[in-house]
Motif scaffolding. Structure first.
Motif, short mmCIF file in Angstrom:
data_model
loop_
_atom_site.label_atom_id
_atom_site.label_comp_id
_atom_site.label_asym_id
_atom_site.label_seq_id
_atom_site.Cartn_x
_atom_site.Cartn_y
_atom_site.Cartn_z
N SER A 214 38.83 38.87 43.32
CA SER A 214 38.01 40.07 43.18
C SER A 214 38.69 41.08 42.26
N ARG A 215 40.02 41.15 42.31
CA ARG A 215 40.74 42.04 41.39
C ARG A 215 40.60 41.56 39.96
N ASP B 94 37.37 42.64 38.47
CA ASP B 94 37.09 44.08 38.51
C ASP B 94 37.12 44.67 37.11
N SER C 70 35.91 47.48 36.21
CA SER C 70 36.03 48.94 36.21
C SER C 70 37.43 49.38 35.82
N ARG D 64 41.36 40.50 32.80
CA ARG D 64 40.18 40.46 33.65
C ARG D 64 39.25 39.35 33.16
N ASP E 223 27.22 41.53 37.21
CA ASP E 223 28.15 42.42 36.49
C ASP E 223 28.68 41.77 35.22
#
Length: 160
Positions: A54-55, A58, A60, A101, A109
Motif C-alpha cells: 500500500s505504501r 501511495d 500522494s 512508487r 487511482d
C-alpha cells in the motif's frame, strides 16, 4: 485349538490398536501445534506485505519534498514485471534519497494517474521534490539506462 489361538491374538491386536491410537494422538497434537504457529505467522506476513504494497502504491507522496520515480505498469504485463525487476536492482542505489512508487493501471487511482500524465505501461516518470515531472522513460530499459536517467535527473540522489 482355534480358541487358544484367538485368545493369544486378542491381546496382540489390542496392543497394536493402542500403539496406533497413541501415534494418531501425537500426530494430532503436533499438527495442532504447527497450525497454531503457522496461522499467526502467515497472518503477520500478509499484513506486512499489504503494508509495504500500500505504501508502494501511495501516489500522494509525489511532491512531498523528496524526488520520486513512478513506474506505470499493468500487473498482467510480462514486460512490466521485467521492468519492475530491473528497477528494483537500481532502486537500492538511490533509496532513501529517492522514493519509488507504482501506478498500477488496473486500479482506479493508477489509471487516473497514468491518464493524467499520458503514460502507458512500461513507463518511468521522474518527479522532482516539488512534484514537477522532470523526466520520462518509455519502453523496456536496461538497468544501466535506468540508473543513468535517475542519476542525471536527480544528481544529488545517488548513494555514496
Amino acid at each position: 485349538m482355534k480358541k487358544s489361538r484367538n485368545k493369544n491374538q486378542a491381546p496382540a491386536r489390542q496392543a497394536v490398536a493402542e500403539r496406533v491410537r497413541r501415534r494418531d494422538r501425537r500426530l494430532l497434537i503436533r499438527g495442532g501445534i504447527a497450525l497454531a504457529v503457522a496461522v499467526p505467522l502467515a497472518a503477520a506476513g500478509i499484513y506486512q506485505y499489504e503494508r509495504v504494497a500500500s505504501r508502494r502504491h501511495d501516489l500522494s507522496a509525489i511532491g512531498n519534498g523528496q524526488p520520486t520515480v513512478v513506474q506505470v505498469m499493468d500487473h498482467g504485463c510480462v514486460e512490466c514485471r521485467e521492468l519492475r525487476s530491473r528497477l528494483s536492482g537500481v532502486r537500492k542505489e538511490f533509496e532513501p534519497r529517492v522514493q519509488f512508487r507504482v501506478a498500477d493501471r488496473t486500479t482506479t487511482d493508477g489509471a487516473l494517474f497514468a491518464s493524467r500524465h499520458n503514460a502507458g505501461h512500461l513507463t518511468l516518470l521522474m518527479f522532482g521534490a516539488d512534484g514537477e515531472l522532470r523526466n520520462t522513460l518509455t519502453g523496456m530499459q536496461d538497468a544501466e539506462t535506468i540508473r543513468t536517467a535517475i542519476a542525471s535527473t536527480f544528481p544529488a540522489s545517488r548513494s555514496r
